[in-house]
Design a protein around this motif. Structure first.
Motif, PDB file in Angstrom:
ATOM      1  N   ILE A   1       0.867  -1.180   0.000  1.00  0.00           N
ATOM      2  CA  ILE A   1       0.000   0.000   0.000  1.00  0.00           C
ATOM      3  C   ILE A   1       0.901   1.227   0.000  1.00  0.00           C
ATOM      4  N   ASP A   2       0.712   2.072  -1.004  1.00  0.00           N
ATOM      5  CA  ASP A   2       1.593   3.232  -1.127  1.00  0.00           C
ATOM      6  C   ASP A   2       1.122   4.387  -0.248  1.00  0.00           C
ATOM      7  N   GLU A   3       1.748   5.542  -0.406  1.00  0.00           N
ATOM      8  CA  GLU A   3       1.436   6.699   0.425  1.00  0.00           C
ATOM      9  C   GLU A   3       0.037   7.240   0.158  1.00  0.00           C
ATOM     10  N   LEU A   4      -0.546   6.898  -0.999  1.00  0.00           N
ATOM     11  CA  LEU A   4      -1.897   7.352  -1.340  1.00  0.00           C
ATOM     12  C   LEU A   4      -2.947   6.312  -0.966  1.00  0.00           C
ATOM     13  N   ASN A   5      -2.531   5.306  -0.170  1.00  0.00           N
ATOM     14  CA  ASN A   5      -3.424   4.229   0.278  1.00  0.00           C
ATOM     15  C   ASN A   5      -3.959   3.393  -0.880  1.00  0.00           C
ATOM     16  N   GLU A   6      -3.187   3.291  -1.928  1.00  0.00           N
ATOM     17  CA  GLU A   6      -3.565   2.447  -3.053  1.00  0.00           C
ATOM     18  C   GLU A   6      -2.806   1.123  -2.970  1.00  0.00           C
ATOM     19  N   LEU A   7      -3.539   0.053  -3.273  1.00  0.00           N
ATOM     20  CA  LEU A   7      -2.942  -1.283  -3.234  1.00  0.00           C
ATOM     21  C   LEU A   7      -2.245  -1.541  -4.562  1.00  0.00           C
ATOM     22  N   ARG A   8      -0.960  -1.834  -4.513  1.00  0.00           N
ATOM     23  CA  ARG A   8      -0.176  -2.041  -5.720  1.00  0.00           C
ATOM     24  C   ARG A   8       0.568  -3.371  -5.659  1.00  0.00           C
ATOM     25  N   THR A   9       0.947  -3.845  -6.828  1.00  0.00           N
ATOM     26  CA  THR A   9       1.725  -5.087  -6.916  1.00  0.00           C
ATOM     27  C   THR A   9       2.951  -4.863  -7.789  1.00  0.00           C
ATOM     28  N   CYS A  10       3.983  -5.621  -7.500  1.00  0.00           N
ATOM     29  CA  CYS A  10       5.188  -5.626  -8.328  1.00  0.00           C
ATOM     30  C   CYS A  10       5.934  -6.924  -8.050  1.00  0.00           C
ATOM     31  N   ASP A  11       7.027  -7.121  -8.746  1.00  0.00           N
ATOM     32  CA  ASP A  11       7.777  -8.357  -8.557  1.00  0.00           C
ATOM     33  C   ASP A  11       8.615  -8.300  -7.280  1.00  0.00           C
ATOM     34  N   SER A  12       9.588  -7.450  -7.257  1.00  0.00           N
ATOM     35  CA  SER A  12      10.503  -7.358  -6.133  1.00  0.00           C
ATOM     36  C   SER A  12      10.216  -6.095  -5.329  1.00  0.00           C
ATOM     37  N   PRO A  13      10.476  -6.101  -4.020  1.00  0.00           N
ATOM     38  CA  PRO A  13      10.297  -4.857  -3.255  1.00  0.00           C
ATOM     39  C   PRO A  13      11.218  -3.736  -3.726  1.00  0.00           C
ATOM     40  N   TYR A  14      12.283  -4.079  -4.434  1.00  0.00           N
ATOM     41  CA  TYR A  14      13.151  -3.046  -5.015  1.00  0.00           C
ATOM     42  C   TYR A  14      12.423  -2.259  -6.101  1.00  0.00           C
ATOM     43  N   ASP A  15      11.354  -2.830  -6.652  1.00  0.00           N
ATOM     44  CA  ASP A  15      10.617  -2.185  -7.752  1.00  0.00           C
ATOM     45  C   ASP A  15       9.478  -1.296  -7.261  1.00  0.00           C
ATOM     46  N   MET A  16       9.281  -1.184  -5.939  1.00  0.00           N
ATOM     47  CA  MET A  16       8.178  -0.373  -5.423  1.00  0.00           C
ATOM     48  C   MET A  16       8.371   1.106  -5.756  1.00  0.00           C
TER      49      MET A  16
ATOM     50  N   ASP B   1       6.048 -12.265  -0.937  1.00  0.00           N
ATOM     51  CA  ASP B   1       5.913 -13.724  -0.934  1.00  0.00           C
ATOM     52  C   ASP B   1       7.033 -14.330  -1.767  1.00  0.00           C
ATOM     53  N   LEU B   2       7.821 -15.205  -1.147  1.00  0.00           N
ATOM     54  CA  LEU B   2       8.885 -15.930  -1.836  1.00  0.00           C
ATOM     55  C   LEU B   2       8.440 -17.375  -2.000  1.00  0.00           C
ATOM     56  N   SER B   3       8.115 -17.731  -3.231  1.00  0.00           N
ATOM     57  CA  SER B   3       7.621 -19.071  -3.529  1.00  0.00           C
ATOM     58  C   SER B   3       8.654 -19.813  -4.373  1.00  0.00           C
ATOM     59  N   GLU B   4       9.070 -20.987  -3.897  1.00  0.00           N
ATOM     60  CA  GLU B   4      10.104 -21.772  -4.574  1.00  0.00           C
ATOM     61  C   GLU B   4      11.292 -20.876  -4.943  1.00  0.00           C
ATOM     62  N   PRO B   5      11.856 -20.165  -3.959  1.00  0.00           N
ATOM     63  CA  PRO B   5      12.898 -19.169  -4.279  1.00  0.00           C
ATOM     64  C   PRO B   5      14.218 -19.818  -4.664  1.00  0.00           C
ATOM     65  N   THR B   6      14.960 -19.092  -5.477  1.00  0.00           N
ATOM     66  CA  THR B   6      16.316 -19.506  -5.849  1.00  0.00           C
ATOM     67  C   THR B   6      17.295 -19.011  -4.781  1.00  0.00           C
ATOM     68  N   ALA B   7      18.531 -19.455  -4.904  1.00  0.00           N
ATOM     69  CA  ALA B   7      19.554 -19.016  -3.958  1.00  0.00           C
ATOM     70  C   ALA B   7      19.747 -17.499  -4.031  1.00  0.00           C
ATOM     71  N   HIS B   8      19.653 -16.950  -5.231  1.00  0.00           N
ATOM     72  CA  HIS B   8      19.789 -15.502  -5.392  1.00  0.00           C
ATOM     73  C   HIS B   8      18.620 -14.771  -4.735  1.00  0.00           C
ATOM     74  N   GLU B   9      17.415 -15.309  -4.891  1.00  0.00           N
ATOM     75  CA  GLU B   9      16.236 -14.665  -4.299  1.00  0.00           C
ATOM     76  C   GLU B   9      16.265 -14.755  -2.778  1.00  0.00           C
ATOM     77  N   ASN B  10      16.923 -15.785  -2.241  1.00  0.00           N
ATOM     78  CA  ASN B  10      17.029 -15.904  -0.783  1.00  0.00           C
ATOM     79  C   ASN B  10      17.813 -14.746  -0.172  1.00  0.00           C
ATOM     80  N   LEU B  11      18.667 -14.119  -0.965  1.00  0.00           N
ATOM     81  CA  LEU B  11      19.462 -12.999  -0.458  1.00  0.00           C
ATOM     82  C   LEU B  11      18.594 -11.818  -0.052  1.00  0.00           C
ATOM     83  N   LEU B  12      17.377 -11.794  -0.565  1.00  0.00           N
ATOM     84  CA  LEU B  12      16.462 -10.700  -0.209  1.00  0.00           C
ATOM     85  C   LEU B  12      16.213 -10.661   1.300  1.00  0.00           C
TER      86      LEU B  12
END
Length: 315
Positions: A7-22, A32-43
């Motif tokens: 939920i952003d600052e305008l109280n809108e519900l948004r989606t993206c892939d990685s939290p870095y993309d917010m 949500d990390l589903s069947e994550p790779t070793a690289h994705e575990n670094l998050l």
């Protein structure tokens, strides 16, 4: 795979892939990390900076259902059941007041169900991270029921096998297989029941009245499942013991009948053995009615013993 809901600052519900993309700052975040790779575990370490021990519990080792409290978040381990393999699947949850991270090495239908329900919520509905966790927990517990009901049906089906030609060995083998399945679900349900009870008693986190009602609902389901599992285990134990006792009873009857026949024929064998000896001086051998007398004696002994055994109700 990583997916992010926030939920952003305008109280809108948004989606993206990685939290870095917010875009901008998130007031509320679910990753949500589903069947994550070793690289994705670094998050977990590089973005969220979770404690190394909680990351190790989530990534490396299969844990029993439990929780741990860290400085700025709580770590939960839940167990779902895969109805195809009948094996537990671990779902880890990192949570605080504004962030929830779900981590699972296998695809989770329970998490998908909650994810879709959150996306479909209206914008004016208040959303909390605790609600995500409780709804995930509720979905996990609800999915125990098909497994528990299936095992209970198998237990009841043993009653129909009384009229089926099935060997005791085969039935005992099926009973032990069923008890093994019951043990698997029991190892999952009981620790989950204990975890929910501690949540309900407020030993882990502060709960609102609405959250307590929700947890009571989950706890009731777990109590019912635990009772059904224990009842099924007792029934399988009774079925096993009954069939072993029945088999022993049948074997005892067979041995009793064989023993009676052996006892009846013992004097007849003695008589036949005596008169089968090759001595020259045996007066009965030259008696005109000796053969008939021996037959009458053996028949009389047999009938007398049969009458005696029946009078004693030995068969």
């Amino acid at each position: 795979m990583i997916r992010t809901l926030y939920i952003d600052e305008l109280n809108e519900l948004r989606t993206c892939d990685s939290p870095y993309d917010m875009e901008g700052t998130a007031k509320w975040l679910w990753v949500d990390l589903s069947e994550p790779t070793a690289h994705e575990n670094l998050l977990l370490s590089q973005y969220f900076h979770f404690h190394p021990l909680s990351i190790e519990d989530a990534v490396s080792v299969r844990q029993r259902p439990k929780y741990k409290e860290y400085d700025d978040y709580l770590f939960f381990v839940f167990h779902a059941i895969d109805l195809k393999t009948m094996l537990p699947e671990e779902i880890d949850v990192f949570i605080n007041s504004s962030m929830v991270v779900t981590y699972h090495k296998e695809h989770s239908e329970e998490v998908d169900k909650v994810w879709n329900s959150v996306i479909c919520k209206r914008a004016n509905e208040k959303l909390t991270t605790a609600e995500v966790m409780y709804r995930t927990l509720d979905a996990i517990v609800d999915n125990y029921f098909p497994f528990v009901y299936e095992l209970e049906d198998k237990v009841f089906s043993f009653e129909d096998q009384h009229s089926v030609d099935i060997s005791t060995e085969e039935l005992i083998e099926e009973t032990f297989d069923l008890r093994e399945d019951l043990l698997i679900i029991r190892r999952t349900v009981l620790p989950m029941k204990d975890l929910v009870y501690r949540l309900l008693e407020g030993r882990i986190m502060e709960l609102s009245k609405k959250q307590k009602i929700f947890l009571h609902h989950i706890n009731d389901h777990l109590v019912k499942q635990a009772e059904m599992i224990d009842s099924s285990r007792e029934m399988t134990a009774d079925i096993r013991d009954n069939y072993i006792s029945l088999n022993s009873f049948k074997m005892n009857n067979i041995m009793k009948i064989l023993t009676i026949y052996s006892v009846i024929f013992m004097p007849l064998t003695l008589i036949a053995g005596i008169y089968g000896m090759n001595f020259d001086v045996m007066p009965e051998l030259h008696w005109k009615y000796g053969y008939l007398a021996v037959w009458l004696l053996m028949i009389g002994i047999s009938l007398g013993m049969i009458y005696y055994f029946k009078k004693k109700k030995w068969f």
